[in-house]
Design a protein around this motif. Sequence first.
Motif, PDB file in Angstrom:
ATOM      1  N   VAL A 117     -16.515  37.827  71.478  1.00  0.00           N
ATOM      2  CA  VAL A 117     -15.320  37.404  70.989  1.00  0.00           C
ATOM      3  C   VAL A 117     -14.472  38.254  70.235  1.00  0.00           C
ATOM      4  CG1 VAL A 117     -14.089  35.502  69.477  1.00  0.00           C
ATOM      5  CG2 VAL A 117     -15.808  34.741  71.339  1.00  0.00           C
ATOM      6  N   ASN A 118     -15.360  38.950  69.128  1.00  0.00           N
ATOM      7  CA  ASN A 118     -14.712  39.755  68.088  1.00  0.00           C
ATOM      8  C   ASN A 118     -14.615  41.079  68.542  1.00  0.00           C
ATOM      9  OD1 ASN A 118     -14.191  38.911  65.388  1.00  0.00           O
ATOM     10  ND2 ASN A 118     -16.085  38.057  65.081  1.00  0.00           N
ATOM     11  N   GLU A 119     -15.376  41.550  69.280  1.00  0.00           N
ATOM     12  CA  GLU A 119     -15.146  43.021  69.901  1.00  0.00           C
ATOM     13  C   GLU A 119     -14.483  43.064  71.425  1.00  0.00           C
ATOM     14  OE1 GLU A 119     -19.344  45.008  69.255  1.00  0.00           O
ATOM     15  OE2 GLU A 119     -19.174  43.983  67.356  1.00  0.00           O
ATOM     16  N   ASN A 128      -8.427  36.029  67.947  1.00  0.00           N
ATOM     17  CA  ASN A 128      -9.170  34.809  67.460  1.00  0.00           C
ATOM     18  C   ASN A 128      -9.176  34.409  66.030  1.00  0.00           C
ATOM     19  OD1 ASN A 128     -11.377  35.950  65.677  1.00  0.00           O
ATOM     20  ND2 ASN A 128     -11.647  37.371  67.616  1.00  0.00           N
ATOM     21  N   SER A 129      -9.765  33.285  65.979  1.00  0.00           N
ATOM     22  CA  SER A 129      -9.818  32.723  64.408  1.00  0.00           C
ATOM     23  C   SER A 129     -11.021  31.941  64.231  1.00  0.00           C
ATOM     24  CB  SER A 129      -8.717  32.256  63.653  1.00  0.00           C
ATOM     25  OG  SER A 129      -8.605  30.789  64.093  1.00  0.00           O
ATOM     26  N   PHE A 130     -11.852  32.019  63.313  1.00  0.00           N
ATOM     27  CA  PHE A 130     -13.205  31.158  63.058  1.00  0.00           C
ATOM     28  C   PHE A 130     -12.988  30.205  62.115  1.00  0.00           C
ATOM     29  CE2 PHE A 130     -14.873  34.674  65.751  1.00  0.00           C
ATOM     30  CZ  PHE A 130     -16.124  34.191  66.450  1.00  0.00           C
ATOM     31  N   CYS A 131     -13.591  29.256  62.365  1.00  0.00           N
ATOM     32  CA  CYS A 131     -13.377  28.353  61.085  1.00  0.00           C
ATOM     33  C   CYS A 131     -14.870  27.341  60.828  1.00  0.00           C
ATOM     34  CB  CYS A 131     -12.238  27.302  60.917  1.00  0.00           C
ATOM     35  SG  CYS A 131     -12.400  25.773  62.286  1.00  0.00           S
ATOM     36  N   ASP A 132     -15.012  26.758  59.676  1.00  0.00           N
ATOM     37  CA  ASP A 132     -16.407  25.939  59.559  1.00  0.00           C
ATOM     38  C   ASP A 132     -15.940  24.726  60.597  1.00  0.00           C
ATOM     39  OD1 ASP A 132     -18.673  25.107  57.707  1.00  0.00           O
ATOM     40  OD2 ASP A 132     -17.282  23.426  57.663  1.00  0.00           O
ATOM     41  N   VAL A 133     -17.212  24.089  60.714  1.00  0.00           N
ATOM     42  CA  VAL A 133     -17.141  22.886  61.523  1.00  0.00           C
ATOM     43  C   VAL A 133     -16.215  21.839  61.180  1.00  0.00           C
ATOM     44  CG1 VAL A 133     -19.329  23.302  63.027  1.00  0.00           C
ATOM     45  CG2 VAL A 133     -19.424  22.257  60.929  1.00  0.00           C
ATOM     46  N   ASP A 134     -16.160  21.612  59.898  1.00  0.00           N
ATOM     47  CA  ASP A 134     -15.458  20.474  59.384  1.00  0.00           C
ATOM     48  C   ASP A 134     -14.164  20.846  58.783  1.00  0.00           C
ATOM     49  OD1 ASP A 134     -17.173  18.650  59.902  1.00  0.00           O
ATOM     50  OD2 ASP A 134     -18.484  19.176  57.965  1.00  0.00           O
ATOM     51  N   ASP A 379     -26.082  44.378  63.473  1.00  0.00           N
ATOM     52  CA  ASP A 379     -24.967  45.223  63.765  1.00  0.00           C
ATOM     53  C   ASP A 379     -23.544  44.614  63.071  1.00  0.00           C
ATOM     54  OD1 ASP A 379     -25.868  47.160  65.260  1.00  0.00           O
ATOM     55  OD2 ASP A 379     -25.077  46.320  67.209  1.00  0.00           O
ATOM     56  N   PHE A 380     -23.909  43.437  62.170  1.00  0.00           N
ATOM     57  CA  PHE A 380     -23.051  42.427  61.693  1.00  0.00           C
ATOM     58  C   PHE A 380     -22.581  42.780  60.464  1.00  0.00           C
ATOM     59  CE2 PHE A 380     -22.586  38.967  64.784  1.00  0.00           C
ATOM     60  CZ  PHE A 380     -23.268  39.372  65.926  1.00  0.00           C
ATOM     61  N   SER A 381     -21.505  42.899  59.960  1.00  0.00           N
ATOM     62  CA  SER A 381     -20.879  42.953  58.623  1.00  0.00           C
ATOM     63  C   SER A 381     -21.846  41.751  57.810  1.00  0.00           C
ATOM     64  CB  SER A 381     -19.451  42.819  58.121  1.00  0.00           C
ATOM     65  OG  SER A 381     -19.126  41.580  58.643  1.00  0.00           O
ATOM     66  N   GLU A 382     -21.948  42.002  56.380  1.00  0.00           N
ATOM     67  CA  GLU A 382     -22.419  41.132  55.642  1.00  0.00           C
ATOM     68  C   GLU A 382     -21.417  39.931  55.488  1.00  0.00           C
ATOM     69  OE1 GLU A 382     -24.944  39.539  53.573  1.00  0.00           O
ATOM     70  OE2 GLU A 382     -25.295  41.650  54.130  1.00  0.00           O
ATOM     71  N   GLU A 383     -20.282  40.212  55.643  1.00  0.00           N
ATOM     72  CA  GLU A 383     -19.248  39.047  55.315  1.00  0.00           C
ATOM     73  C   GLU A 383     -19.373  37.961  56.850  1.00  0.00           C
ATOM     74  OE1 GLU A 383     -15.219  40.098  55.875  1.00  0.00           O
ATOM     75  OE2 GLU A 383     -14.587  38.181  55.828  1.00  0.00           O
ATOM     76  N   ALA A 384     -19.696  38.817  57.931  1.00  0.00           N
ATOM     77  CA  ALA A 384     -19.954  37.949  59.005  1.00  0.00           C
ATOM     78  C   ALA A 384     -21.191  37.195  58.929  1.00  0.00           C
ATOM     79  CB  ALA A 384     -19.818  38.955  60.401  1.00  0.00           C
ATOM     80  N   ARG A 386     -22.725  36.198  56.411  1.00  0.00           N
ATOM     81  CA  ARG A 386     -22.585  34.902  55.284  1.00  0.00           C
ATOM     82  C   ARG A 386     -21.813  33.893  56.185  1.00  0.00           C
ATOM     83  NH1 ARG A 386     -19.406  37.038  51.579  1.00  0.00           N
ATOM     84  NH2 ARG A 386     -20.385  38.673  51.367  1.00  0.00           N
ATOM     85  N   PHE A 387     -20.783  34.054  56.849  1.00  0.00           N
ATOM     86  CA  PHE A 387     -20.190  33.124  57.698  1.00  0.00           C
ATOM     87  C   PHE A 387     -21.274  32.343  58.689  1.00  0.00           C
ATOM     88  CE2 PHE A 387     -17.952  31.524  61.746  1.00  0.00           C
ATOM     89  CZ  PHE A 387     -17.255  30.477  60.821  1.00  0.00           C
ATOM     90  N   LEU A 388     -22.010  33.332  59.208  1.00  0.00           N
ATOM     91  CA  LEU A 388     -22.897  32.600  60.129  1.00  0.00           C
ATOM     92  C   LEU A 388     -24.131  32.098  59.611  1.00  0.00           C
ATOM     93  CD1 LEU A 388     -22.493  35.660  62.850  1.00  0.00           C
ATOM     94  CD2 LEU A 388     -21.705  33.190  63.190  1.00  0.00           C
ATOM     95  N   GLY A 389     -24.292  31.994  58.301  1.00  0.00           N
ATOM     96  CA  GLY A 389     -25.258  31.315  57.949  1.00  0.00           C
ATOM     97  C   GLY A 389     -26.752  32.193  57.878  1.00  0.00           C
ATOM     98  N   VAL A 390     -26.323  33.619  57.905  1.00  0.00           N
ATOM     99  CA  VAL A 390     -27.622  34.650  58.159  1.00  0.00           C
ATOM    100  C   VAL A 390     -28.245  35.265  56.856  1.00  0.00           C
ATOM    101  CG1 VAL A 390     -28.555  36.601  59.382  1.00  0.00           C
ATOM    102  CG2 VAL A 390     -27.202  34.940  60.598  1.00  0.00           C
ATOM    103  N   THR A 391     -29.121  34.799  56.290  1.00  0.00           N
ATOM    104  CA  THR A 391     -29.558  35.416  55.086  1.00  0.00           C
ATOM    105  C   THR A 391     -30.737  36.405  55.126  1.00  0.00           C
ATOM    106  OG1 THR A 391     -30.970  33.573  54.766  1.00  0.00           O
ATOM    107  CG2 THR A 391     -28.865  33.105  53.683  1.00  0.00           C
ATOM    108  N   GLU A 392     -31.133  37.194  54.127  1.00  0.00           N
ATOM    109  CA  GLU A 392     -31.991  37.922  54.264  1.00  0.00           C
ATOM    110  C   GLU A 392     -33.379  37.431  54.723  1.00  0.00           C
ATOM    111  OE1 GLU A 392     -34.291  40.744  50.987  1.00  0.00           O
ATOM    112  OE2 GLU A 392     -32.299  39.804  50.199  1.00  0.00           O
ATOM    113  N   GLY A 393     -33.808  36.233  54.099  1.00  0.00           N
ATOM    114  CA  GLY A 393     -34.936  35.851  54.381  1.00  0.00           C
ATOM    115  C   GLY A 393     -34.994  34.727  55.533  1.00  0.00           C
TER     116      GLY A 393
END
Length: 418
Positions: A117-119, A128-134, A379-384, A386-393
């Motif tokens: 979608v993004n690339e 496109n626009s992304f938003c939280d489920v709620d 490959d994703f930015s830190e911001e992306a 964070r939005f996707l819920g992917v943390t370091e651990g």
Amino acid sequence: MHHTDFEYFHTLLVHEVGNKIGPVAPTITPSAAYGYTDAKEAEGIFASQVNKPLYARVGNPTNAKLESILAKMEGGFGAIATSSGMGAISMVCTAFLSAGDELLCIGGFFGGTYAYVNETLSRFGVRNSFCDVDDFAHIESRLKKGIKMVLMESVGNPSLRLPDIQAIIDLCNRYDTLLLIDNTATPLLLRPLLMGADIVVHSSTKNISGHSASLGGIAVFREVKENGDKLHNPKYTDVHKIVKKMGKKAFIPICKKRAIRDLGMTANAFGSFMTMIGLETLSLRVERINKSVEKIALMLDEKLPKGISVNHPCLHSSPDHTRYKKVFSDGCGPLLTLECGTKKRAFALLDRLQTVIQTANIGDNRTLALHMQSTIYSDFSEEARRFLGVTEGLIRVSIGLEDPIDIAEDFLQAAQGL
Ligand SMILES: *Cc1c(COP(=O)(O)O)cnc(C)c1O
């Protein structure tokens, strides 16, 4: 409360895949080309008036059998088997979207879909626009703008957020907007077409096959209504000719003529055969695996050492626990996640696992685990992220058919002393 009738599906799937008379197993028809009876029949086949194989890029008899079973399973009117799950998603988006259109994306997505979608889509001029489920304010504002399509996953991967699917379906129907739901994580557990969605896709590589021996995808469509269908809305003018000619089944020729014919993301006969071999036991596996996921989540929640936590909507600690109980009473698929706090601890835990396999798949008959940030989302930015819920651990786990106690114990021994 919604319940899945597993007994119904156990009978349906084995008998739909197998034949009562003649060869019991499905037949593989690998031919690329098909001889026509005469010139008149050729004309009819090309005009979609005679239902016989044309050429394997637009379908073959083995795909057709898989398609009819999956249409029935999802409560749809017709289906198209594709070369992969990404093939199904890109087929539907290509068929309906053009440069200048906007796609609304609700919730976090599987990495491949997010990148597509993004690339890729944005490279071809689809915004496109992304938003939280709620975030209903955002959802409604985009629908009011007259966008053509909304894309959502039934269960956020790897966030495990659960959307209020019925509310989103109702909104899309109110604004005559196509809703495409990726139901990969929740076959049988959720049947969005029966709730009013327009198109459901699966990566059949995952739960539907289970055996990891076949890459494939499927798109299942609802029937087009004779009067007052949302496809009659002027924003879908570029498909009106096909809708007018093909009526109820128009979704299929729209996708075949506007995507498959030109891009060739078709399933092949051997792949569809392998998918059916998995499909005949899908309901047995879904029933067992979803029970195991809850058992393992509860056991890990109780016994994991401090500093490592498990996330699954069956746990009271999950923000979507109430929605889980209401909408996903038989489970929300094979995934759960572990939060280890740091990448170092996540790697150490993974490398100590004895039984669990480290790989990038989900919905396998075996239990799989993967560190998210350093692999699919590297490959994703830190911001992306964070939005996707992917943390370091973060470790994503997909539970398989093994003894759930063995699997929970494997994670517990790997987490000891970290
Ligand atoms: C794997 C997956 C896809 C892509 O499917 P492929 O068969 O790998 O192309 C799409 N959506 C979800 C939710 C997936 O898990």
